[in-house]
Design a protein around this motif. Structure first.
Motif, PDB file in Angstrom:
ATOM      1  N   ASN A  87      42.538 -69.610 -68.659  1.00 45.06           N
ATOM      2  CA  ASN A  87      44.007 -69.538 -68.615  1.00 45.06           C
ATOM      3  C   ASN A  87      44.586 -68.534 -69.606  1.00 45.06           C
ATOM      4  N   VAL A  88      43.739 -67.669 -70.136  1.00 46.58           N
ATOM      5  CA  VAL A  88      44.192 -66.740 -71.175  1.00 46.58           C
ATOM      6  C   VAL A  88      45.317 -65.829 -70.697  1.00 46.58           C
ATOM      7  N   ASN A  89      45.139 -65.183 -69.552  1.00 44.74           N
ATOM      8  CA  ASN A  89      46.095 -64.148 -69.154  1.00 44.74           C
ATOM      9  C   ASN A  89      47.480 -64.699 -68.844  1.00 44.74           C
ATOM     10  N   ILE A  90      47.565 -65.897 -68.271  1.00 44.00           N
ATOM     11  CA  ILE A  90      48.873 -66.479 -67.997  1.00 44.00           C
ATOM     12  C   ILE A  90      49.581 -66.866 -69.295  1.00 44.00           C
ATOM     13  N   ILE A  91      48.812 -67.315 -70.294  1.00 44.99           N
ATOM     14  CA  ILE A  91      49.396 -67.640 -71.598  1.00 44.99           C
ATOM     15  C   ILE A  91      49.818 -66.370 -72.321  1.00 44.99           C
ATOM     16  N   LYS A  92      49.004 -65.345 -72.227  1.00 44.33           N
ATOM     17  CA  LYS A  92      49.351 -64.050 -72.832  1.00 44.33           C
ATOM     18  C   LYS A  92      50.660 -63.511 -72.267  1.00 44.33           C
ATOM     19  N   GLU A  93      50.831 -63.627 -70.962  1.00 44.17           N
ATOM     20  CA  GLU A  93      52.039 -63.123 -70.315  1.00 44.17           C
ATOM     21  C   GLU A  93      53.286 -63.878 -70.757  1.00 44.17           C
ATOM     22  N   LYS A  94      53.168 -65.193 -70.900  1.00 44.41           N
ATOM     23  CA  LYS A  94      54.353 -65.989 -71.229  1.00 44.41           C
ATOM     24  C   LYS A  94      54.659 -66.046 -72.718  1.00 44.41           C
ATOM     25  N   TYR A  95      53.628 -66.210 -73.563  1.00 46.07           N
ATOM     26  CA  TYR A  95      53.861 -66.494 -74.978  1.00 46.07           C
ATOM     27  C   TYR A  95      53.506 -65.342 -75.918  1.00 46.07           C
ATOM     28  N   ARG A  96      52.935 -64.272 -75.414  1.00 47.85           N
ATOM     29  CA  ARG A  96      52.669 -63.048 -76.184  1.00 47.85           C
ATOM     30  C   ARG A  96      51.814 -63.236 -77.432  1.00 47.85           C
ATOM     31  N   PRO A  97      50.786 -64.068 -77.410  1.00 54.02           N
ATOM     32  CA  PRO A  97      49.953 -64.204 -78.608  1.00 54.02           C
ATOM     33  C   PRO A  97      49.003 -63.022 -78.764  1.00 54.02           C
ATOM     34  N   LYS A  98      48.508 -62.843 -79.981  1.00 57.32           N
ATOM     35  CA  LYS A  98      47.407 -61.921 -80.217  1.00 57.32           C
ATOM     36  C   LYS A  98      46.107 -62.665 -79.898  1.00 57.32           C
ATOM     37  N   ILE A  99      45.279 -62.081 -79.048  1.00 58.61           N
ATOM     38  CA  ILE A  99      44.037 -62.718 -78.639  1.00 58.61           C
ATOM     39  C   ILE A  99      42.943 -62.376 -79.654  1.00 58.61           C
ATOM     40  N   VAL A 100      42.281 -63.416 -80.158  1.00 58.35           N
ATOM     41  CA  VAL A 100      41.303 -63.260 -81.236  1.00 58.35           C
ATOM     42  C   VAL A 100      39.942 -63.777 -80.781  1.00 58.35           C
ATOM     43  N   ILE A 101      38.893 -62.986 -81.010  1.00 51.66           N
ATOM     44  CA  ILE A 101      37.527 -63.424 -80.731  1.00 51.66           C
ATOM     45  C   ILE A 101      36.588 -62.761 -81.730  1.00 51.66           C
ATOM     46  N   GLN A 102      35.410 -63.319 -81.907  1.00 49.16           N
ATOM     47  CA  GLN A 102      34.431 -62.729 -82.811  1.00 49.16           C
ATOM     48  C   GLN A 102      33.969 -61.379 -82.250  1.00 49.16           C
ATOM     49  N   SER A 103      33.732 -60.433 -83.133  1.00 50.19           N
ATOM     50  CA  SER A 103      33.523 -59.039 -82.726  1.00 50.19           C
ATOM     51  C   SER A 103      32.347 -58.841 -81.779  1.00 50.19           C
ATOM     52  N   SER A 104      31.287 -59.642 -81.907  1.00 52.98           N
ATOM     53  CA  SER A 104      30.118 -59.434 -81.063  1.00 52.98           C
ATOM     54  C   SER A 104      30.347 -59.870 -79.619  1.00 52.98           C
ATOM     55  N   GLU A 105      31.474 -60.549 -79.332  1.00 57.91           N
ATOM     56  CA  GLU A 105      31.719 -61.032 -77.974  1.00 57.91           C
ATOM     57  C   GLU A 105      32.945 -60.413 -77.322  1.00 57.91           C
ATOM     58  N   GLY A 106      33.575 -59.470 -78.003  1.00 60.08           N
ATOM     59  CA  GLY A 106      34.749 -58.820 -77.427  1.00 60.08           C
ATOM     60  C   GLY A 106      34.459 -58.097 -76.128  1.00 60.08           C
ATOM     61  N   GLU A 107      33.317 -57.434 -76.064  1.00 64.45           N
ATOM     62  CA  GLU A 107      32.981 -56.667 -74.867  1.00 64.45           C
ATOM     63  C   GLU A 107      32.723 -57.584 -73.672  1.00 64.45           C
ATOM     64  N   ILE A 108      32.218 -58.790 -73.916  1.00 61.94           N
ATOM     65  CA  ILE A 108      31.990 -59.738 -72.827  1.00 61.94           C
ATOM     66  C   ILE A 108      33.302 -60.066 -72.127  1.00 61.94           C
ATOM     67  N   LEU A 109      34.359 -60.253 -72.902  1.00 58.78           N
ATOM     68  CA  LEU A 109      35.674 -60.530 -72.310  1.00 58.78           C
ATOM     69  C   LEU A 109      36.133 -59.377 -71.426  1.00 58.78           C
ATOM     70  N   ARG A 110      35.910 -58.171 -71.902  1.00 61.17           N
ATOM     71  CA  ARG A 110      36.378 -56.998 -71.153  1.00 61.17           C
ATOM     72  C   ARG A 110      35.598 -56.800 -69.853  1.00 61.17           C
ATOM     73  N   GLN A 111      34.368 -57.289 -69.794  1.00 61.38           N
ATOM     74  CA  GLN A 111      33.533 -57.095 -68.615  1.00 61.38           C
ATOM     75  C   GLN A 111      33.886 -58.036 -67.476  1.00 61.38           C
ATOM     76  N   GLY A 112      34.384 -59.237 -67.796  1.00 56.33           N
ATOM     77  CA  GLY A 112      34.773 -60.180 -66.760  1.00 56.33           C
ATOM     78  C   GLY A 112      33.660 -61.080 -66.254  1.00 56.33           C
ATOM     79  N   ASN A 113      32.606 -61.294 -67.029  1.00 53.02           N
ATOM     80  CA  ASN A 113      31.592 -62.295 -66.677  1.00 53.02           C
ATOM     81  C   ASN A 113      30.861 -62.732 -67.944  1.00 53.02           C
ATOM     82  N   SER A 114      30.303 -63.941 -67.893  1.00 53.18           N
ATOM     83  CA  SER A 114      29.604 -64.468 -69.059  1.00 53.18           C
ATOM     84  C   SER A 114      28.282 -65.091 -68.645  1.00 53.18           C
ATOM     85  N   LEU A 115      27.240 -64.800 -69.399  1.00 51.15           N
ATOM     86  CA  LEU A 115      25.915 -65.345 -69.119  1.00 51.15           C
ATOM     87  C   LEU A 115      25.815 -66.790 -69.591  1.00 51.15           C
ATOM     88  N   ILE A 116      25.055 -67.587 -68.873  1.00 46.30           N
ATOM     89  CA  ILE A 116      24.803 -68.953 -69.291  1.00 46.30           C
ATOM     90  C   ILE A 116      23.855 -68.943 -70.487  1.00 46.30           C
TER      91      ILE A 116
END
Length: 229
Positions: free
Chosen positions: A72-101
């Motif tokens: 639900n990140v993107n809908i919350i980002k659109e409405k409430y304008r927060p800064k999205i925070v994640i640990q640096s080693s996993e930032g690229e995973i978010l940008r790719q649009g899939n996550s390994l089990i």
């Protein structure tokens, strides 16, 4: 559920069931920790509307890059304008649009993980673009800071609230009263070291991404049982 610390920080559970999310207030600064899955969206948005109204959300903290924590990140980002925070080693995973089990920690979950890894992904999702990448520590407000607690994933992190409450994502589970051991973890020895790090924060309550709160007592017992020599 609501928790209040000595210095007046407020912690509200905003979704539960499949995956938990929490809203925290500290002296005018607000944080949402994880966003759960799409099926929890109605409940989550209802709680945010109640507690935030038309106010903006300061930060949206993702404890790690698994889809059941951020659908639900993107809908919350659109409405409430927060800064999205994640640990640096996993930032690229978010940008790719899939996550390994991650790897399983028991016989059943090892089988599940093996099948999932052959499929090459656990789930696809909308791409997310983080605003802040955290390394080991990151202070967000007078009484709240993030620490790197790897093991479940390489970039797992936890939010420490007033030295009393830790929001730990999947570093530990709260499903069984006798165990905090997650069913999945990429690096179990490192995860146990993260438990020790969390114990040293002095926190008394540990709020996981799945299940109910864990006490300091059970964390100590689990460290005694699984701790590294």
């Amino acid at each position: 559920m609501k928790w209040v610390t000595t210095n007046g920080c407020e912690v509200y559970q905003t979704s539960g069931g499949r995956s938990n999310s929490y809203l925290i207030f500290d002296k005018g600064v607000s944080f949402l920790v994880d966003t759960s899955i799409k099926k929890s969206r109605k409940t989550l948005m209802g709680k945010l509307n109640k507690f935030l109204g038309e106010k903006e959300l300061s930060y949206l903290i993702l404890t790690h890059a698994h889809y059941d924590h951020f659908e639900n990140v993107n809908i919350i980002k659109e409405k409430y304008r927060p800064k999205i925070v994640i640990q640096s080693s996993e930032g690229e995973i978010l940008r790719q649009g899939n996550s390994l089990i991650p790897k399983g920690t028991n016989i059943l979950t090892r089988i599940i993980a093996g099948v999932g890894r052959k499929l090459n992904r656990l789930s696809s999702y909308e791409k997310i673009f983080p605003d802040i990448l955290v390394d080991d520590y990151y202070f967000l407000s007078p009484n709240c800071y993030l620490i790197h607690t790897p093991g479940h994933t390489k970039g797992s992190m936890s939010l420490i609230v007033d030295g009393e409450i830790a929001l730990v994502g999947d570093a530990m589970f709260g499903v069984f009263s006798w165990s905090i051991f997650p069913p999945f973890a990429d690096d179990v020895p490192t995860m146990i070291q993260s438990w020790e790090k969390l114990l040293k924060t002095g926190c008394k309550v540990f709020l996981p991404g799945h299940g109910t709160s864990n006490s300091r007592k059970i964390l100590k017992k689990q460290l005694e049982r699984h701790g590294l020599n």
